[in-house]
Design a protein around this motif. Structure first.
Motif, PDB file in Angstrom:
ATOM      1  N   MET A   1       3.018  13.986   3.760  1.00  0.00           N
ATOM      2  CA  MET A   1       3.051  12.720   3.160  1.00  0.00           C
ATOM      3  C   MET A   1       4.322  11.844   3.453  1.00  0.00           C
ATOM      4  O   MET A   1       4.402  10.712   3.768  1.00  0.00           O
TER       5      MET A   1
ATOM      6  N   ALA B   1       1.532   4.347  -2.811  1.00  0.00           N
ATOM      7  CA  ALA B   1       1.142   5.656  -2.736  1.00  0.00           C
ATOM      8  C   ALA B   1       2.314   6.289  -2.832  1.00  0.00           C
ATOM      9  O   ALA B   1       2.405   7.679  -3.539  1.00  0.00           O
ATOM     10  N   ILE B   2       3.751   5.948  -2.894  1.00  0.00           N
ATOM     11  CA  ILE B   2       5.012   6.312  -3.373  1.00  0.00           C
ATOM     12  C   ILE B   2       4.954   6.557  -4.790  1.00  0.00           C
ATOM     13  O   ILE B   2       5.324   7.514  -5.600  1.00  0.00           O
TER      14      ILE B   2
ATOM     15  N   ILE C   1       7.715  14.201  -4.716  1.00  0.00           N
ATOM     16  CA  ILE C   1       7.246  13.690  -3.349  1.00  0.00           C
ATOM     17  C   ILE C   1       8.010  14.288  -2.079  1.00  0.00           C
ATOM     18  O   ILE C   1       7.374  14.270  -1.160  1.00  0.00           O
TER      19      ILE C   1
ATOM     20  N   TYR D   1       0.904  -1.162  -0.075  1.00  0.00           N
ATOM     21  CA  TYR D   1       0.028   0.218   0.107  1.00  0.00           C
ATOM     22  C   TYR D   1       0.654   1.285  -0.066  1.00  0.00           C
ATOM     23  O   TYR D   1       0.503   2.088  -0.653  1.00  0.00           O
ATOM     24  N   MET D   2       1.999   1.274   0.959  1.00  0.00           N
ATOM     25  CA  MET D   2       3.031   2.261   0.855  1.00  0.00           C
ATOM     26  C   MET D   2       3.437   2.501  -0.709  1.00  0.00           C
ATOM     27  O   MET D   2       3.818   3.628  -1.036  1.00  0.00           O
TER      28      MET D   2
ATOM     29  N   SER E   1       4.324  10.707   7.241  1.00  0.00           N
ATOM     30  CA  SER E   1       3.209   9.501   7.380  1.00  0.00           C
ATOM     31  C   SER E   1       3.979   8.344   6.605  1.00  0.00           C
ATOM     32  O   SER E   1       3.602   7.352   7.417  1.00  0.00           O
ATOM     33  N   ILE E   2       4.536   8.397   5.365  1.00  0.00           N
ATOM     34  CA  ILE E   2       5.163   7.177   4.978  1.00  0.00           C
ATOM     35  C   ILE E   2       6.155   6.577   5.520  1.00  0.00           C
ATOM     36  O   ILE E   2       6.338   5.311   6.100  1.00  0.00           O
TER      37      ILE E   2
ATOM     38  N   CYS F   1       2.694   6.293  -7.410  1.00  0.00           N
ATOM     39  CA  CYS F   1       1.627   6.848  -7.825  1.00  0.00           C
ATOM     40  C   CYS F   1       1.499   8.355  -7.774  1.00  0.00           C
ATOM     41  O   CYS F   1       0.639   9.163  -8.148  1.00  0.00           O
ATOM     42  N   SER F   2       2.367   8.952  -6.661  1.00  0.00           N
ATOM     43  CA  SER F   2       2.426  10.377  -6.547  1.00  0.00           C
ATOM     44  C   SER F   2       3.407  10.819  -7.534  1.00  0.00           C
ATOM     45  O   SER F   2       4.763  11.017  -7.206  1.00  0.00           O
TER      46      SER F   2
END
Length: 171
Positions: free
Chosen positions: A61, A42-43, A55, A38-39, A64-65, A45-46
């Motif tokens: 962000m 997020a990395i 990023i 999941y992380m 939080s990551i 796809c940003s």
């Protein structure tokens, strides 16, 4: 290698007929690896430039990551009795040791590396040129892109940010 489970020592989980979920080593590994994935999504796809900032400029962000990664590593390597019971994780197994969980930690790291490399290749100019060659596209179909290409070819057209004054004043 001592961190692989020997097939002869593997005993499949036999759930009780009235129990919906039986905690086992396999579900623990799937849970931990999926949290890392999941992380990774997020990395990867940003997207950064040219559409948005990179990023690392998004401080909330990144924080939080990093916090979620630290929590996931703790859950994978040594969650403690309370978290292990609450999340129904299994770490005490005679057939695997601490090296097994370190090996499991390598898979998300390799997954992140491959995902970032693949995403950067797909977004690269080389891949875009390859796509144009494969579709036999010689020029853009969008009228605005055609106009922009024509303007770039003009030598006397002012560049962006350049201040140009008229040489004659018409009354």
């Amino acid at each position: 290698m001592p961190f692989f489970v020997n097939i002869l020592r593997f005993t499949p989980v036999e759930p009780a007929p009235d129990v919906k979920f039986t905690p086992c080593l396999e579900t623990t590994v799937v849970f931990c690896v999926s949290t890392f994935q999941y992380m990774i999504v997020a990395i990867v796809c940003s997207k950064g430039r040219p559409f948005r900032k990179p990023i690392y400029t998004n401080i909330p962000m990144v924080v939080s990551i990093l916090v979620l990664t630290a929590i996931s590593v703790v859950l994978l390597l040594h969650p403690g009795e309370t978290l292990e019971d609450f999340l129904e994780l299994v770490h005490k197994n005679d057939s695997v040791g601490f090296h097994f969980f370190l090996t499991v930690l390598i898979f998300p790291a390799v997954n992140l590396l491959l995902a970032v490399l693949l995403e950067s290749f797909i977004n690269s100019l080389t891949f875009n040129k390859f796509g144009r060659v494969m579709t036999c596209k010689k020029q853009p179909k969008n009228r605005y892109k055609i106009l922009e290409r024509d303007i770039r070819g003009l030598k006397n057209w002012p560049r962006v940010g350049e201040v140009v004054y008229s040489s004659s004043i018409a009354i």
